[in-house]
Enzyme design. Structure first.
Site, PDB file in Angstrom:
ATOM      1  N   GLU A  73     -30.158 114.985 -35.011  1.00 30.59           N
ATOM      2  CA  GLU A  73     -28.853 115.629 -35.291  1.00 30.59           C
ATOM      3  C   GLU A  73     -29.055 116.856 -36.178  1.00 30.59           C
ATOM      4  OE1 GLU A  73     -25.645 115.343 -38.590  1.00 30.59           O
ATOM      5  OE2 GLU A  73     -26.011 113.356 -37.737  1.00 30.59           O
ATOM      6  N   HIS A  74     -29.870 116.725 -37.217  1.00 24.27           N
ATOM      7  CA  HIS A  74     -30.162 117.870 -38.087  1.00 24.27           C
ATOM      8  C   HIS A  74     -30.861 118.979 -37.306  1.00 24.27           C
ATOM      9  CE1 HIS A  74     -29.600 116.494 -42.445  1.00 24.27           C
ATOM     10  NE2 HIS A  74     -29.127 115.495 -41.715  1.00 24.27           N
ATOM     11  N   GLU A 150     -31.718 113.376 -48.611  1.00 26.33           N
ATOM     12  CA  GLU A 150     -30.400 112.812 -48.338  1.00 26.33           C
ATOM     13  C   GLU A 150     -30.421 111.294 -48.499  1.00 26.33           C
ATOM     14  OE1 GLU A 150     -27.474 112.261 -44.452  1.00 26.33           O
ATOM     15  OE2 GLU A 150     -28.753 114.046 -44.577  1.00 26.33           O
TER      16      GLU A 150
END
Length: 455
Positions: A73-74, A150
């Site tokens: 996704e990143h 994160e």
């Protein structure tokens, strides 16, 4: 008077839901490459929400590469054959739009919210990265560090998040819901760009995607745009993950998490069914109502009893999400004990509240009030184009047709006192229970920020 008003609102709310649905037309088409397009017309504002959902989440991962769905996704923002890294976001911003993405256990989705005339540009950008993503060693090396940071900030340094990660890992032995969406840190530290490439190649195909567009648009026009921008992308064989069923639980499970924190915390997870068939299933609707009886409004039973009256808890809550690709899901009771109260005492009182409903049920007046609140919550989701697109995508990617949205509201409205009482007795025994307890350590024991070395 209040009782009469509560009872009369429910049929009015159901009628309002039907009226709103008819005023906001739904349109669907399928491209020759297998990509589905669902359009929800809502002409109240000149804006549009554009979403592309891929049926690939952390439940499709395996040990050794946990977190790869989220990492990809990143990487989807890191450039294509025609756009440089970061250019996607810059272009959306230049057009006055908002954009982001999210990964769950069940799917990964990408979205933009823009003025309606900008929809063609959004489709062009999204189609480009579906077909032409470029994954380089350099960009991957940078972004994997971002994901690891994160994880540290949102899980490792957050005691409640750490507790829930441990709770899921203990509750699920063989089902892939055992793994955290962000991935285990050791897997992230050893992940390679080739892992991300394989994930992209395996899942990011038009025949594994659903586009949802909601807002001030015409259905036929959106389908024509989708064919123009996505139609030429070839379909590919998508090899579904093998079924991984959860092994039967044969007794209660307990896990303790020690971490620097101000207060202890406890969470009780009971395995419960996900919604599979809107017409035939009964228990998921009754469990939804039970969760609302316990924690669906300010004066619900847990807050009114445990927090305000008995004062044995600073917080107390109940959560059950029945829309899910995988099953079983978890019905979670949780809370923070008040000063001087042990987690064991709060655990007993949380279970007592469910046992009381299993024994005595709920009154018709309380049930009517709860169902009114639930129906209102469902209707309020339709206040925005984005909310409508989210609801459609979540249902479709979980295997439930979006055309059943209004029927779900109807089924909630028909849950009986007997059904609520029955599920309270059925799913909350010891053999279905996993308990996670947070034992607070002194806050000065917090470790300085650090990340593991990549190998």
């Amino acid at each position: 008077m209040k009782k009469t008003a509560t009872r009369s609102f429910l049929p009015m709310a159901l009628a309002f839901a039907t009226t709103v649905a008819s005023a906001q037309a739904s349109h669907e088409c399928q491209l020759v490459n297998g990509m589905r397009v669902i359009v929800k017309e809502d002409h109240r504002a000149p804006t549009v929400a554009h979403m592309v959902w891929y049926r690939a989440g952390s439940m499709d991962e395996h040990s050794g590469v946990t977190g790869v769905a989220h990492v990809l996704e990143h990487m989807m923002f890191k450039g294509t054959k025609t756009h440089k890294p970061g250019e996607f976001s810059r272009r959306v911003a230049q057009l006055g739009g908002r954009e982001n993405a999210f990964t769950s256990t069940d799917y990964t989705a990408y979205f933009q919210q823009v003025e309606r005339s900008r929809l063609p540009q959004m489709m062009a950008l999204e189609a480009d990265r579906m077909a032409n993503l470029v994954l380089t060693e350099e960009e991957f090396a940078r972004e994997i560090r971002v994901v690891m940071e994160e994880r540290r900030l949102q899980t490792d340094d957050q005691p409640i998040a750490k507790l829930y990660e441990a709770l899921h890992a203990a509750a699920y032995f063989s089902h892939p819901y055992h793994h955290p969406i962000v991935g285990w840190m050791s897997d992230l530290a050893n992940m390679t760009v080739e892992d991300a490439r394989r994930w992209y190649s395996r899942w990011y195909a038009p025949n594994n995607a659903v586009m949802v567009v909601a807002g001030d648009v015409e259905g036929a026009a959106v389908c024509a745009l989708a064919r123009r921008h996505f139609g030429a992308i070839p379909s590919r064989p998508v090899l579904s993950a093998r079924p991984q069923e959860e092994a039967p639980q044969t007794g209660p499970r307990r896990v303790t998490v020690k971490a620097p924190a101000e207060n202890p915390y406890i969470a009780l997870a009971f395995k419960a069914p996900a919604l599979r068939d809107v017409e035939k299933d009964e228990d998921p609707f009754a469990l939804d109502v039970l969760a609302a009886v316990l924690d669906g409004y300010d004066n619900a039973r847990l807050k009114a009893g445990l927090v305000r009256t008995e004062r044995i808890a600073n917080t107390a809550s109940a959560e059950y999400a029945n829309i899910s690709r995988g099953s079983p899901v978890l019905f979670v009771l949780s809370g923070t004990p008040a000063t001087g109260v042990s987690p064991e005492v709060l655990e007993k009182r949380l279970r007592d509240e469910v046992a009381r409903i299993a024994r005595d049920g709920v009154s018709e007046e309380e049930l009517a009030r709860i169902k009114t609140q639930l129906v209102a919550d469902e209707i309020y989701k339709r206040d925005s184009a984005f909310g409508q697109a989210m609801e459609i995508g979540e249902l479709e990617l979980s295997g439930i047709p979006h055309t059943k949205i209004d029927r779900i509201i109807e089924r909630l409205g028909k849950v009986s006192v007997e059904q609520v009482k029955a599920v309270a007795a059925k799913y909350f025994g010891d053999d279905n229970l996993t308990v996670a307890t947070l034992v607070p350590l002194p806050l000065e024991n917090r470790k300085p920020p650090s990340l593991p070395t990549r190998h």
